[in-house]
Structures are given as C-alpha cells and as structure tokens.
Design an enzyme around this catalytic site. Sequence first.
Site, PDB file in Angstrom:
ATOM      1  CB  VAL A 169     -10.676  12.587  10.093  1.00  0.00           C
ATOM      2  CG1 VAL A 169      -9.814  12.932   9.005  1.00  0.00           C
ATOM      3  CG2 VAL A 169     -10.420  12.810  11.612  1.00  0.00           C
ATOM      4  CG  HIS A 180     -14.981 -10.729   9.256  1.00  0.00           C
ATOM      5  ND1 HIS A 180     -15.349 -12.356   9.486  1.00  0.00           N
ATOM      6  CD2 HIS A 180     -15.373 -10.400  10.446  1.00  0.00           C
ATOM      7  CE1 HIS A 180     -15.860 -12.423  10.541  1.00  0.00           C
ATOM      8  NE2 HIS A 180     -15.712 -11.412  11.406  1.00  0.00           N
ATOM      9  CG  HIS A 216     -14.276 -13.787  13.330  1.00  0.00           C
ATOM     10  ND1 HIS A 216     -15.845 -13.392  13.627  1.00  0.00           N
ATOM     11  CD2 HIS A 216     -14.481 -15.206  13.088  1.00  0.00           C
ATOM     12  CE1 HIS A 216     -16.649 -14.389  13.451  1.00  0.00           C
ATOM     13  NE2 HIS A 216     -15.748 -15.550  13.272  1.00  0.00           N
TER      14      HIS A 216
END
Length: 965
Positions: free
Chosen positions: A379, A679, A722
């Site tokens: 996209v 993360h 996490h």
Amino acid sequence: MVIYAWDELWAADGGDAMRSVCADSTRADTNLSQRTVSSSTHPLLIDVTGDTGGSNQHAFISRQPGPGRSLPTLAHLRLVPSHRAPRPLSRTRSLPSDPLHLFHPNPRSLAPEERHPHPHNLFHPHRSLLRRSITTDPTTVSGNSFDFVIAGGGVAGLALAARLSEWSNVTVLVIEAGGDGEDVQQQIDIPGYSYLHSLTNSAYDWAYKTTTQTDNLNRVMSWPRGKGLGGSGAINGLFWCRGDSNEYDAWASLNPNGEQTWDWAEVTKYIKKAENFTEPPASVQSEMGMVLNASAHGSTGPIQAGFSQYIFSEVANWIPAWVNLGFTAHDLADGTTHGVMITPSTINSHNQTRSDSKAGYIDPMPPRSNLVILTGQQVTQVIFNGSTDASGNIIASGVKFQASSTAASYSVQANKEVILSGGTIGSAQILQLSGVGPSSLMTSLGITSKLDLPVGYNLQDHVSYSMYWNTPQGTYTWNNLSTSSTLQAEALSQYEANATGLWTYVNEAVGYPSMTDITGSSSAASTYASTVTSAIASTVSDVTTWMNLPSNVATGLTAQYNLMAGWLTQNIGQLEIILTMLGNGGNQIGIQVALQHPWSRGTIFINSTNPFTQPAINPDYFGVGYDIDIMGYGSEFARTLAATSPLSTVMTSEYSPGTAYTGDTLANYTKQNCGTEYHPLGTCAMLPQASGGVVDTNLIVYGSANLRVIDASIMPLHLSAHLMATSYGVAEKGADIIKSKYMAASVSTNSSSTTATPGKATDTSVTNANKAASSTSTLSTGAKIGIGVGAGVGAAVLLGALILFCCLRRRKNKKAPVEKGWYNPGPAATGEASGVPSDPKPPPLHPLTPPPLHQSPYKEPAYAMSDLPAAPVAPYAHQRTLSASPSVATMATADLMTGTPMRSGSDYDMGGYSRGGAASPYRDSGDWEEENRRGYSASPMGPGQGAPMGHGGQQQQRYHPVQIR
C-alpha cells in the site's frame, strides 16, 4: 452422479478441532452404506446415511475390521451437496490412496510424501484445498470495492480481517507487501529455526536501518521487521507475555476523556480473547519450578500459547536463583510483571509449531468469499475523495498499491473504512505519503497536506544487549546444535517424526526487576527517582530541542515522564532479563538485559515521495542519559544473578564483557553491542490531540471520518513486555470497536441471505487514481462534458423529487416515528415520559436481508448484543459537536445505509460488562446458528435486529467464488 463437499469433519476419538477436507464422493445409487475405500495397508469403510439426494447426508469413516473385531468409527462427516457447497468443487481432489492419514493421531510419523508439508493443523493434510482467497494477482482486486480495506497482513491485520469477515455481509480486503510464507514454511513453523535459521535479511524481512545514532557511538543499526503474512509474528522469537497493570492503566490515564477505555482490565480481556493457553505437563512444571495461573490466560482464542517440548536442563536453575534473591515466582500474566517466570511462547503445544496470525486466524477458517488477501503488493497511499462528513472530517475512499517502484500502480475502493495495520514504521509511512503528518514535512517533500498531525513522533523502542558466561565442560547448550549440521539433521528428523527434540526449544526464561532491585535498595531508587522528577521540565526541553518536537508532543511527553518517574519507586519491571542458551560463538550461556521504559524518544519520517524508499528511522538510542544509567544497573544485576545459586553452578565465569568492564567502559561496551529488542511503538500515538495524539481511543485518525490505525504504532507508552500479545489485544478490541459502530441494523427475518463479495469501485477518486496507466476513453472531451452535465441535471431532478416527497410525507404525518420508526432513542431525545413509546404501533421491519453468519473455528462463547447498555447521547471525542451519529446502542439502520461513513459516538466502556473471560459485545458468527438449533429465540439486539448490512444498503454487489488452490 452427485458430487459432495465433505464439510465439518470431526475425529471420533475426542478431538475437537474442526478439520475440513474437500474430496470427490460419487453416488452410484441411493444406498451407499458399507462402501469401502480400498487401501493396501489401511482400508477404510464409509457408511453414508441420510436423505436420498443428500441434503442431510452423513458419512461415518472407520477402519475395515479384522476377524472378530469391532468397527471403531474414526470420523464423522456431514456431506453437503455441490449446489450448496460454499466453494466450487471442480477443483477438488479425490481422497488420497491412503486416506487414513487424514485422521492419523500423529501425522508426523508418516513418510514425507504421505504428509502435508504445513503442520499448523495436524489433521489437515489438505489444508491447501481450503486456503482463503489468497492471491498475488492485483488485477483481481484493482478497481473493485470492499467494505474494509486493511493495509498490512501482519499480527494485527490478519486478526482484524478474520474478526471483521465473521460478518458474512461485509467484504474485507487485506493487502500485504510480503509473501504468504508457503515457500519458507519450515523456517516459520519450527520454533528453533527462529534463532538458528532466522528469516531476518530474507525476503520476509523489511531489513530496515536506523539513521546514525548520535548518542550510541554514531552507529547505524539494523531494524528487522516481518514482511509477509503473519508479519513480525511469523519471524520473531515467539514470546507471549503482557505488561504490568499499571502500564495499561497509564494508557487510560493519558486519555482521560476518551470514548473507549484502554486500561489493564480492558486490554488483558482482549489479549485473553486471542489466546488459547496450554499448560506443560505437571512433571515439566515441577522440574522447572514453574508457577502458572490458568485463569490469567485465555482458553478459546485462535493463537496457541504453550511451551517448548524440549527445555535444556540448565533452565531449571533460573527460577530458584531469582527466588534466592528474594523474588517471587508467579505467572507474570496476572497483572504484575515484577518477578520471574518461564513464559509461554506462541507455540501450538499439540504439534510444536509456531502459531502466528495466519496459522491462528486464517488457516483454520472455512472458506470465506467475503475475505480476500492480496500478497506481494505494498500500500503506497490512502486516497481521499475530497469530501467531508458533517463534522468536517475528511473521508478516505480507498488506497493505492503496487509491487515495486517500477511496477504498475493499482487502486481499490473502501466502502466503509481504510484500516492501516502496517506497524510502527509502515503505518506512519503510509500516512505521511498520503499527506497526513507534520505539515512542515509535507511541504518539504511537495506533498499536499491533508491533516497536520504529529505522525512519526513519540517513537519508543526496547534496546538490549547480552552478557555471556562460561559453562562447565560437557554442558549442553544451543551451541551444540548451531555448530553441528549432523546434529541439526538428526534433530530435524526427530522433530518431523514426533514433534519433539532440540528444534522445539526457544528462550522462555524471563524476569523483571524493579528499580529498587537493580539499585540495591528502596532508598537508592527513591533518590534516583527524585533526581529524575525534579529534572522533568528540563529533560522535556532538551528532547524538544534535539528532536524538534511540536508543542503538543512536548505536552504529551511531560505527562508520560511523570508516569514513568512514579514507576521508578514501584514494583514495576524496569528491565527484562532473559536467559539465552545460545552463546557468543562458544559453549556459553547468556543473560540478555533489555531496557523496558526508555526515556529517549525518536522519530520516523519519510524522506522521499517514493514509497519504496526506506523512511528515516531515528530511535535516538540513549539520547536521554537515564537509559544508559538503567542499563548499567541492569548489567550489575545480571552479574549478581549469575553468581547466585543454583545458577552459579552452570555460569562459572564471565566471558563477555568481562568483570573488568565497569562504569564508563561498561557503558561503552553496552552501546557498542546493543541492538533493538524488536519492540518499536508509538508513531501514531493514541493520545488527545493536545498531547500529540494521532488517533483517538476509537483508533480513528484525528480529522478523518473513516481512517483508522490498528497496530503497535498506536500504543502511547512502552510496556515491560514483548508487544505481540498486546498487539493481538489491540486488534481484537479494534475489531469490536468497528463492529460496535456498524452492528445495529433492522432487518427482515423472512428474507433469504447470501454472503457478500467484492463490488466494483464507483468513487472517481479511486477509479481515476491510476488513470495514466489505464486505457484512455474513446469519448471526446465535449462528449464527456455533455454526459457529465446530463448526469448532473438528472441527479438534481431526482434529488428535488425526493425532497418534495419527504416534505409531503412530513406534512401528512404530524408526528412521524423517530428515524422512520427504525429505533427509538428514548425519552431523553423525544421528550416523552419514560416507558411511553413514541408510536403505539410497532414500526415496520426494514426489508433488508438478514446476514448469514460464518461458522467460527474458535470456541468463543456467545455474548448477545442485547447485553449492550442503553447508552445515552454523548458528545464525540475531540470536543467535536454532536452531529449525525447516535451512540452505538441507539444506532439506526438509516445510519448504515448512508453513503458517508460516520464516527462512532459510543460513550460506553466495552470492558464494563460482567461477562467473564475474554469477551466481546458482539455475537460471533455461528453463535446464532447454535442457539437456533437449541431452540433459543432471543435475538442480539431485539426482534429483527442483527449484524449490519453491506455498505450502500440494497445496492447489489458482484459475487466472486473463492478460488481454491
């Protein structure tokens, strides 16, 4: 001859997983009982009973009995005639020569040629027959329209797609830049491969790089992110854990006036909805000192959370060492991360394979013609059609996408919403390329600014590094496996035979110390916290200068810092400490030290209008000095832990960095050897606009009517965990928020129903998006103008007639039923006394088709929509004036038929129901069917109400069958 689809297959041995198989079954006569499917080794008997013609045909498969033996049933199938089957049967396969392996209790014991290569479902060897409409052909999508278009098929994207497509009368498209993973299935599935045969630096990794990190020795650092179905969840280390309750409650406190609540109770509820937790055997729990709390986990979700079958014996020393230091062993999913645990992983305990969003949410589903997944296409831009809703919010009408900078560009229309699930990098990049972001950035790149929002700010990431210790001679570690191709082959053979052995292992031993733990005393932690707190204003000023923060982002940062300063004196994990059995090139054992609450803030900004040019990623590691301070404390804590019995018996001497490294030398070593813990979050922060927010608590981009972001980028403040489990929770809650907006529809209970499939795009902003690449029209300019004028005049006449009709109708009825009688907003809106209806006659049902509901593959309990509280009319988020959209509980069918999507006006807390477990306020597909079979009559939102109709009301959509591969 009648062709049947074999559907809804159950094992008779008590297995409860739905296993769908498609095969040819010929009907030579009306009596098929005792028909034998021959096989040289495992003959099967198929006993077919039921109506002639097959509307209620059933088949019972059993082994051919030997002399004097009974006939044990292996499976029961419901046969669906081909004209009723949900997919074309022309491409189905016959039963294999030895069909017994369809029901084999351990398919891995079969020879490779007898076993299906994708072990997500042990009893589904022909899973490819039932693949979703996953395609790589953009022309099958381009120019079409879908109700929901999702950019990104990762952790959140596929979860959203599965949940939204549970409503069979809405269409969903997922567009994913990477592949479907079929070519690297082994590297995805096998847990240990994520460490020793990782997909990083492959086609399934975006392989990002950071900018030069000024405060981290001017290093340019790698930032791997998953690129493919499943996203990072398909290539990561499989950790399944959640943050501290205080951290999620902080999200709520940062959004004090939000329409939706994002606190611990709410987020963990949705994490549990996604989770299907399996405890390890009691013997393993005892040996490893595990303390588990099943009630803290979900048990019916799509994502399997379990434990490695093989665990190195040295891991048994982990929990006792922490306990000897005064920590408590407990299940860290209970809301307190302070402590120690062997944490679950996204492992299917039944076959020791990775459970990612594709394996969990997509692969087990029956075919859905209303869900299409397009891979290999990125996209590149959100399309806005130039119109706005009643509140002035711009409307997203679709997206553009292409495979590469030199490939053709395509477009697709979104009837209801565009949802960005591209992650912390991808979603921010798409927004900025679409003109949504800092206006100064837009101006510098020549992009027309659509919305001036701080997209790309507030970037936060966990930074980590590892220390290593020597082990006694003969200690068995991952090094033995990583350095021996022979052992790897043997371990693979064992894994393929019975799903056991070394390849099932991943690191799972974790612990989270507080500031008091790592500084050595509560007084030391308090002193440090006081220093930090007194300098918050100056720290914000410094970061504002360094990172050129807008004033509202600086305001939000101040609020975040105040929360973080309070955590310094609380029992909240400041660091994640992980035991790793993979040494530093030798037979060592390591301890990973990872910062959990970074004080540094970074940015992600595009630096080109080319969507295939990597954006500038600047996490600004160690930009604020507190981060390296805390990492230094963590390194010393790791040394203390390694020296504590019984861990000290296997971690004999420090190998690296070495005991000589302390103070500044240790800090420099940390900076030289650290990296991302994978993360990143925060670039599309869910915060008030005054605090630098990009999305509101409904996850709608400020200033837009129907553009949402649902992924880790909306998380406003980092967690001691996490992010995968929380990302699933965000997706699950996001799906509920969306369903709550569209769920109230008045329908006829006597109409037939069908499943929605994609229609053709009608919005000219979409159809003209790639005009240069399309064939040109043969009409002259004058003809086009004439047609346009004619159409405009015709539309004006039609509109005038409609207005006249409405006026006459209003004059005829002095007091018309509220909203054409479709719903009653209650006395607050009508001015009538409580309990007195606005019309003594029941309103007529709207002549719309009731939506069929897909059979859900998940054992999610049903929660009726009637459980929704009666929500009063309430102001919208962002202090906008109340306009056309009522609250969810009073939403009219008319609202669902409008051409302009509306912002949800709900003001209720979706976590406020006492439903127990991981619940949602909507009825999942399949629940009504089950209750109808049991004779229940209660409908979710009152008589005649159910899930919404497709956008555009009675407008017919084109239907396309699912292509079975």
